[in-house]
Design a protein around this motif. Sequence first.
Motif: not given
Length: 110
Positions: A8-17, A43-51
Amino acid sequence: MILDVVAAALILLGSLLALTAAIGIVRFPDTLSRMHAATKPQTFGMILVLAGTFIRLDSHPDGGMLVLTGLFALITAPVVAQRVGRLVYREQALGEDVLNEDELSSRNGG
């Protein structure tokens, strides 16, 4: 439980980016600044959401597709940004105050 919090933290951080990238595209004044906002944080945000999604799927067969999607984005985003930058330069759609030094001009051997 802990993996759900990390995902959830990775998805939220990626969405914010990705949100900051979208705001940058709207707010920045010139094409080169917008190009920077469109490639790096998005791109970094999408990678975080995918992770985060990969962690949440937990050995689902679609995990491989998430990895391929991330690799495709990492490979294509810099190429697209470079091509857009060259097109902007070639079309002379730059303001006079944007470049400090023109390394691509014929006077500099480029």
